[in-house]
Enzyme design. Structure first.
Site, PDB file in Angstrom:
ATOM      1  N   SER B  15       0.846  -1.197   0.000  1.00 40.18           N
ATOM      2  CA  SER B  15       0.000   0.000   0.000  1.00 40.18           C
ATOM      3  C   SER B  15       0.879   1.243   0.000  1.00 40.18           C
ATOM      4  O   SER B  15       1.553   1.495  -1.005  1.00 40.18           O
ATOM      5  CB  SER B  15      -1.028  -0.020   1.142  1.00 40.18           C
ATOM      6  OG  SER B  15      -0.430   0.161   2.396  1.00 40.18           O
ATOM      7  N   HIS B  42      -2.911  -1.043  -2.928  1.00 34.40           N
ATOM      8  CA  HIS B  42      -4.011  -0.187  -2.461  1.00 34.40           C
ATOM      9  C   HIS B  42      -3.952   1.133  -3.210  1.00 34.40           C
ATOM     10  O   HIS B  42      -2.905   1.754  -3.285  1.00 34.40           O
ATOM     11  CB  HIS B  42      -3.890   0.077  -0.966  1.00 34.40           C
ATOM     12  CG  HIS B  42      -4.139  -1.136  -0.132  1.00 34.40           C
ATOM     13  ND1 HIS B  42      -3.862  -1.178   1.212  1.00 34.40           N
ATOM     14  CD2 HIS B  42      -4.653  -2.352  -0.444  1.00 34.40           C
ATOM     15  CE1 HIS B  42      -4.190  -2.373   1.697  1.00 34.40           C
ATOM     16  NE2 HIS B  42      -4.666  -3.110   0.697  1.00 34.40           N
ATOM     17  N   ASP B 135      -3.376  -5.241   6.183  1.00 34.17           N
ATOM     18  CA  ASP B 135      -3.869  -6.106   5.114  1.00 34.17           C
ATOM     19  C   ASP B 135      -2.718  -6.980   4.605  1.00 34.17           C
ATOM     20  O   ASP B 135      -1.588  -6.520   4.479  1.00 34.17           O
ATOM     21  CB  ASP B 135      -4.426  -5.234   3.978  1.00 34.17           C
ATOM     22  CG  ASP B 135      -5.220  -6.043   2.965  1.00 34.17           C
ATOM     23  OD1 ASP B 135      -5.698  -7.138   3.316  1.00 34.17           O
ATOM     24  OD2 ASP B 135      -5.373  -5.569   1.820  1.00 34.17           O
TER      25      ASP B 135
END
Lengths: 280, 216
Positions: B15, B42, B135
């Site tokens: 991300s 992301h 995540d």
């Protein structure tokens, strides 16, 4: 350890296959040709959230308790939606489709897989602003009767209204968005004039047939949950429903390219996934 | 690498800081790299296809956005589209969904990693790079549990150390490497093309790059 996992996996996959068969036979909902990775995730999530140890146990409960099935159906429904989702889709409809729709004296539009109705009300607003609403009949369908009931109320959580207002403005909205609803403490209630030409009904794209001839089909982020064969069958169903010259509007990652109706259509806007039926 | 195990796919998740990490790393894979690479980065739901176009220019491998129901091919780097989860089916095709966010993210790294672990089992390599949330940690654990190979970017080397650290708290990775060490290490591992593909898909060089535009 690896082989344990493989054995475990094989059993879970078999149990899942049996569960989907049981659901099909008992309740007439057929998930066997849905994306299996997706269905598996949802079912395992449901087991987890409800403290059910394995799929076979869930199967027994489902077969004996319809409420349990309705709850799983909710888990398997696509409930993520918003008003004017992907505003550029609506903007493109205004710019490239509305002019052609205006040539018809009377219009029928089928919104297939409408969930809780946010996009149906969005489309109703668009039609109203373009002067088309009063000559349009909208069929809004979903396979889950519970969400259809919610859609009928036209009442949505106030929590997202700022995002919806921004989407509306980006979609080429011509009025003040707040004119379309009344806000209470935590809900917004959309104006009844928007729903008067909408028929909300239960319809399952997998097992039900064509019910009307329509000028436009809108089905966004429904096909992606199906495997390629089922996508093809459902696209054929939509195609049979569409008049020649009619329009098909799909989700931003959905395509007719892999289906056998592809040759009958041309892209009105390939980025927004809006197609026109040019051959019978 | 100590045994004769061969790998059929690489999945990666990142991300915050991911773009510069991917720009450093992905061009290192040669055009004939014998397996597919699937990436969740992301990214804002509104972002356009600029990232993919730019990486496709930079990389010898073909870089494209994952397409729903399409078969995964070797020699290709697939990105999850903004605002869609990317799932791998057991027949090694891809599915997209707009389900609820997972770990506040859509696409979610966990969703890709968990479904890929089920599809590829022990023949999968999972890599967590720089990022600012948790995540991917659960997904990496699943890859490990299925016998796959796990790698994490050295937190000291990562622009944002949170994601590598969260992953390492969940999993003892097989390798912790800097971004510059990743590809040279990966190139020494053994691969074999998925048996479900036709052989002519394996050696797809830059010259045979197909049109990267979305299907209409």
């Amino acid at each position: 350890m690896v082989s344990d996992n493989e054995t475990q996996d094989r059993i879970v996959n078999l149990e899942l296959e049996l569960l989907l068969q049981a659901i099909q036979q008992q309740y007439d909902y057929d998930f066997r040709e849905y994306s299996r990775a997706h269905v598996k995730r949802r079912v395992l999530h449901y087991l987890n959230a409800n403290g059910i140890p394995h799929i076979s146990e869930l199967q027994h409960r489902l077969l004996t308790d319809e409420q349990c099935f309705r709850k799983l159906l909710k888990e398997l429904s696509i409930n993520v939606t918003e008003m004017f989702r992907n505003p550029s889709f609506y903007k493109t409809i205004r710019e490239k489709v509305v002019g052609l729709l205006k040539t018809y004296p009377f219009l029928k539009i089928w919104h297939a897989g409408c969930a809780t109705g946010e996009e149906v009300y969005s489309f109703a607003i668009l039609l109203k602003e373009e002067g088309l609403y009063d000559r349009t009949q909208i069929y809004a369908t979903d396979f889950n009767g519970d969400v259809i009931k919610k859609a009928k109320t036209g009442s949505f959580s106030i929590r997202n209204i700022r995002d919806y207002t921004s989407n509306y403005q980006q979609s080429g909205g011509k009025e003040s968005f707040s004119d379309y609803y009344h806000a209470t403490d935590n809900r917004v209630l959309f104006d009844k004039s928007l729903s008067k030409n909408i028929v909300f009904a239960e319809h399952n794209l997998v097992s039900d047939g064509v019910f009307s001839e329509v000028n436009m089909v809108i089905s966004r982020n429904v096909l992606i949950y199906f495997n390629r064969e089922l996508q093809n069958r459902v696209l054929n169903l939509m195609d049979r429903s569409l008049v020649t010259g009619g329009f098909l509007g799909l989700g931003s990652k959905e395509t007719i390219m892999f289906s056998d109706i592809a040759a009958k259509y041309k892209a009105v806007d390939s980025k927004e996934r809006i197609f026109k039926k040019i051959h019978v | 690498m100590s045994n004769q195990k061969t790998y059929e796919a690489i999945v990666m998740g990142t991300s915050a800081g991911g773009l510069s990490a991917l720009k450093k790393m992905l061009p290192g894979f040669p055009a004939d790299f014998p397996c597919p690479v699937l990436v969740v980065q992301h990214i804002s739901p509104q972002s356009d296809s600029y990232l993919i176009k730019m990486l496709d220019e930079l990389c010898p491998m073909k870089v494209k956005e994952a397409v729903d129901t399409e078969q995964i091919e070797s020699g290709t780097i697939y990105f999850a589209p903004p605002d869609y989860h990317l799932l791998v089916e057991t027949d090694r095709s891809m599915s997209l969904t707009v389900d609820e966010k997972v770990n506040y993210s859509r696409p979610s790294i966990d969703v890709l990693f968990e479904t890929a672990a089920e599809a590829y089992g022990e023949n999968l390599i999972g890599i967590i790079l720089t990022g600012a949330n948790a995540d991917g940690a659960v997904g990496l654990l699943k890859i490990k549990n299925y016998g796959g190979y796990t790698m994490v970017q050295d937190p000291n080397d990562a622009e944002n150390a949170v994601m590598p650290e969260k992953a390492m708290r969940m999993v003892l990775p097989d390798q912790v490497l800097t971004i510059d060490e990743m590809v040279p290490f990966l190139l020494k591992m053994n691969y074999h093309a998925s048996e479900k593909e036709s052989p002519d898909q394996v050696d797809q060089g830059k010259n045979s790059k197909k049109d990267n535009s979305d299907p209409g």
